[in-house]
Design an enzyme around this catalytic site. Structure first.
Site: not given
Ligand code: PLP
Length: 464
Positions: A319, A361, A392-393
């Site tokens: 991701g 994050r 406001c943090e």
């Molecule tokens: C969040 C997640 C991903 C992706 O994680 P990244 O760090 O964004 O690559 C892949 N598989 C599962 C099951 C996840 O929960």
């Protein structure tokens, strides 16, 4: 993520504005890597992406705005497919999901993972082939599962005994045989922040291999006539910088897989999840994608040979590594304040027009980011700065430590690198600050793919 040592690393490493180190004088790609592939900075110090400069982007779309280098996103998706040829690559939609990104992922030939009814709805609205969707989550509701089954989602990754029963019933009622992966916990702790580590035992995801729950779940799925057990799934965490965690996980999951085969379970797939790390600062050293792919596939091949089984069809789910580095956030500086620290030191607090509403994050994980002055060149000496938001943090920090020109002032544009993953998707309206828009730039053309939220949008849920 790797903990950053005290002090501003860019200056330690280079003494220079990070954006200036692009490929030719940065043979290791250490700094160029923080920014999308098509980002440049002009002699006048104006940051541009794919031929569209920050001044025009800010004038046209306002600030803050997430700016995606669309070709960079697509190229990363393609690079994963090429590196893992022969395996299935699913983009983990939770990193950044909108109709546009669904389209890019489809066009680049990846599968797509979702983990809620809302994410599934975006994928389906985007016309994504349901057969290439994987549905995750430790507490999918009956309506969510029903919709997934009815839509023909290709893989549902089951995560609890009650879900197996629920899904078996729903699939039977719908008259389908639903394909299922069993999410297992390999007992591996990836070297990462604890809130994004998911495969050690004491956490909510998956069935434990060590405790025997995983094997019992495989049997339960196989014994449900309306479910088809196609394989196993393991995801060990996020922002992982080496293959050792995958190696241990693969060994344990494959041992379980072999045990399933020996017990006549018709397994064929092994999904090793995502979590591949990216650089947020010059202190982060992600593994080269080719090495990662070779590492993971050879670990799997080696283990399978040792177990005397055929190599399963492999799948991975990046991701962050696709979405993260493709995007930067463009902010406008609103206030600048010098704050005295101990021992005569001081820190320049640079406040921008967003913050924890568009990038949670730092507040959530203590994450680090890097930024650069994006609207002009400055000859002023660099000073230790902290970029903060408008919320406001006091934990509303965007970039904890960065050297910025000491003449930075209201009206300057700042760009924060690597904000493509888990920033827009974690965006919120804290303090009733409308969520920032997303602009995709390609070939000199900037296209709004998610518009800025308005006050009317914020008011829309009020019942008077
Ligand atoms: C969040 C997640 C991903 C992706 O994680 P990244 O760090 O964004 O690559 C892949 N598989 C599962 C099951 C996840 O929960």
């Amino acid at each position: 993520m790797r903990a950053r040592e005290a002090g501003p690393p860019h200056a330690e490493a280079t003494g220079r504005d990070p954006i200036w180190l692009t490929a030719p004088d940065d043979p290791n790609g250490l700094v160029a890597r923080l920014w999308p592939a098509n980002v440049t900075k002009s002699e006048q110090g104006v940051l541009a992406v794919a031929g569209m400069d920050s001044l025009r982007l800010a004038a046209q779309f306002g600030t803050p705005t997430y700016v995606i280098d669309e070709d960079d996103f697509r190229a990363r998706a393609r690079a994963f497919r090429a590196a893992f040829a022969g395996a299935d690559v699913h983009y983990a939609g939770k990193a950044f999901l909108c109709l546009a990104s669904v389209g890019w992922v489809a066009e680049e030939g990846l599968g797509l993972d979702v983990c809620s009814g809302g994410e599934l709805a975006v994928a389906l609205r985007g016309g994504f082939d349901p057969a290439r969707i994987g549905f995750h989550g430790n507490n999918k509701s009956v309506p969510e599962l029903t919709r997934a089954v009815e839509a023909g989602v290709g893989r549902i990754i089951v995560d609890s005994p009650v879900e197996i029963d629920r899904l078996a019933e729903l699939a039977a009622a719908a008259g389908v045989r639903q394909r299922v992966l069993v999410r297992v916990t390999a007992g591996v702790e990836a070297h990462t922040h604890q809130y994004i580590a998911t495969a050690h035992e004491d956490q909510k995801f998956g069935f434990s291999i060590a405790g025997g729950d995983a094997f019992a779940a495989m049997r339960a799925v196989a014994d449900a006539g309306s479910l088809e057990l196609v394989g196993l799934h393991s995801h060990i965490g996020s922002q992982i910088f080496d293959t050792s965690g995958f190696e241990v996980a693969a060994r344990r999951v494959l041992a379980l897989y072999a045990r399933g085969l020996a017990d006549d379970l018709a397994l064929g797939e092994l999904n090793l999840g995502g979590g591949f790390g990216v650089a947020y600062t010059t202190q982060d050293y992600p593994v080269d994608l080719g090495e990662l792919a070779t590492g993971i596939t050879s670990i799997v091949a080696h283990e399978c040979a040792a177990l005397g089984i055929d190599v399963p069809r492999l799948a991975i789910e990046p991701g962050r590594a696709i979405a993260g580095p493709s995007t930067f956030t463009l902010y406008e500086v609103g206030t600048v304040k010098q704050v005295a620290l101990d021992a005569g030191a001081s820190r320049l607090y640079v406040a921008v027009d967003g913050g924890m509403s568009d990038n949670l994050r730092s507040a959530l994980y203590g994450a680090d980011f890097s930024c650069t002055l994006a609207s002009r060149r400055s000859a002023a000496p660099p000073t230790m700065a902290r970029v903060v938001g408008k919320h406001c943090e006091s934990g509303d920090i965007v970039v904890r430590d960065e050297f910025l020109p000491s003449d930075i002032e209201a009206g300057d544009l700042l760009a924060v690198a690597a904000t493509g993953a888990y920033c827009r998707s974690l965006a919120n309206t804290y303090n009733h600050v409308p969520r920032a828009p997303v602009v995709a730039v390609r070939d000199g053309d900037a296209r709004l793919v998610m518009r800025r939220e308005t006050e009317d949008d914020l008011m829309r849920l009020e019942v008077v």
